[in-house]
Motif scaffolding. Structure first.
Motif, mmCIF file in Angstrom:
data_model
loop_
_atom_site.group_PDB
_atom_site.id
_atom_site.type_symbol
_atom_site.label_atom_id
_atom_site.label_comp_id
_atom_site.label_asym_id
_atom_site.label_seq_id
_atom_site.Cartn_x
_atom_site.Cartn_y
_atom_site.Cartn_z
ATOM 1 N N UNK A 175 0.834 -1.212 0.000
ATOM 2 C CA UNK A 175 0.000 0.000 0.000
ATOM 3 C C UNK A 175 0.862 1.252 0.000
ATOM 4 N N UNK A 176 0.566 2.166 -0.912
ATOM 5 C CA UNK A 176 1.272 3.444 -0.972
ATOM 6 C C UNK A 176 2.532 3.424 -1.801
ATOM 7 N N UNK A 177 3.087 2.234 -2.063
ATOM 8 C CA UNK A 177 4.353 2.134 -2.792
ATOM 9 C C UNK A 177 4.168 1.915 -4.297
ATOM 10 N N UNK A 178 2.936 1.684 -4.735
ATOM 11 C CA UNK A 178 2.679 1.508 -6.166
ATOM 12 C C UNK A 178 2.528 2.898 -6.775
ATOM 13 N N UNK A 179 3.643 3.435 -7.250
ATOM 14 C CA UNK A 179 3.712 4.870 -7.539
ATOM 15 C C UNK A 179 2.816 5.266 -8.714
ATOM 16 N N UNK A 180 2.030 6.330 -8.535
ATOM 17 C CA UNK A 180 1.155 6.810 -9.613
ATOM 18 C C UNK A 180 1.950 7.459 -10.741
ATOM 19 N N UNK A 181 1.813 6.918 -11.936
ATOM 20 C CA UNK A 181 2.551 7.415 -13.096
ATOM 21 C C UNK A 181 1.953 6.748 -14.324
#
Length: 346
Positions: A175-181
């Protein structure tokens, strides 16, 4: 004459010593250079971390090497350029999409690049503030794996990233580490390779400057992401992010409940247009109205702006904020001031 001969022998010995030193230094330089070359021409990683590399018309091997190093697919752009020059790559490159992996050596990458484009890419854009479940749903919609496969990857697979050390292998581990890009994934990409692309992208946020600032703030990487996720979900305007980060930081410092509405929406799963008092009483470790401190895990994947806001919050005494109809927030130091803001804007 005897003295002169002795001086001559000393001079000869001195010359021989200097030559010996030069030979030794040259040998060490060659050995050191050889060791560096061996290191620089090895695959960046043993993991199959595949990415689509888009080569545009007129792009040079020099530019490709720089981009590959930035993406952490190769160890040295300089070594890549040397090999590319030997292969006369610039005159043989074709524009198109190429599937390259961190477990390929620079020479293998160049061989792939010189063979012509074969990769078929799927464009996937992960918006800031998406939850892990929303990201998985999006990837499944794009035809990359199933929900069950992603759940298995998240809870059982090993990922060689320092920021994941010490985190239990459960459904909230990433959670939180799947970077939005925006990602260009191969049509044959596996759930693991898709997840790994996002984790590698997050790793790029951990620059030396960021690590130093986290040490200064005595904050772990996960707490940084956890707090940034709250900022991401609460702030609608970039200008407010550092102010909201300041309020949350001030509350944490005095052990005051964060009272972040976004955590309630996270518990509900399906967001409500308006929260009621009964919603604020839902028993959950993620309920920041009932429990002090940060949630057990980040409730979303924050973008760069929110991560930066946590690293550099405004220096304020504010303990309250309120969203205005225009999307901006108004801030208050006391509860009475907060009530006044409510009467004025709500």
């Amino acid at each position: 004459m005897g003295r002169k001969r002795r001086k001559s022998k000393k001079g000869k010995h001195r010359v021989i010593s200097i030559i010996s030193i030069i030979v030794i230094l040259l040998g060490l330089a060659v050995m050191g250079g050889g060791a560096w070359w061996y290191w620089a021409t090895q695959p960046y990683s043993k993991q199959d971390a595949s990415e689509i590399m888009a080569v545009t018309p007129g792009m040079t091997a020099n530019q490709i090497g720089t981009e590959l190093e930035r993406r952490k697919l190769i160890r040295s752009a300089f070594a890549f350029r040397i090999i590319a020059t030997q292969l006369e790559a610039d005159s043989k490159l074709y524009a198109g999409d190429y599937l390259l992996s961190a477990n390929m050596s620079p020479e293998e990458m160049l061989t792939e690049l010189l063979s012509g484009p074969k990769a078929e890419a799927i464009r996937v854009t992960i918006p800031e503030g998406y939850t892990t479940n929303q990201i998985i749903d999006l990837l499944v919609q794009k035809g990359i794996g199933t929900k069950e496969e992603y759940q298995k990857v998240i809870t059982t697979d090993d990922f060689n990233y320092n920021f994941l050390q010490g985190i239990s292998k459960d459904g909230h581990r990433l959670d939180g580490f799947l970077f939005p890009d925006t990602y260009f994934l191969n049509k044959k990409a596996t759930p693991r390779s898709a997840i790994d692309s996002m984790l590698r992208r997050f790793e790029k946020e951990l620059t030396p400057e960021v690590k130093t600032q986290l040490q200064t703030m005595n904050m772990s990487t996960r707490d940084w992401v956890n707090l940034a996720a709250l900022v991401e979900k609460e702030a609608l305007r970039d200008e407010d992010r550092a102010m909201i980060a300041s309020v949350l930081k001030n509350r944490l410092n005095i052990n005051m409940p964060l009272q972040v509405d976004a955590t309630i929406q996270y518990i509900l799963g399906t967001p409500k247009a308006k929260l009621y008092n009964k919603d604020l009483k839902i028993e959950s470790p993620y309920n920041t109205y009932l429990h002090t401190g940060l949630p057990p895990s980040p409730i979303a994947s924050p973008g760069h702006a929110s991560l930066d806001a946590v690293l550099h919050p405004e220096n304020t005494d504010y303990l309250y904020y309120l969203a205005k109809p225009d999307g901006y927030h108004v801030f208050a130091k006391t509860f009475d001031e907060h009530l006044q803001n409510q009467e004025k804007y709500q």
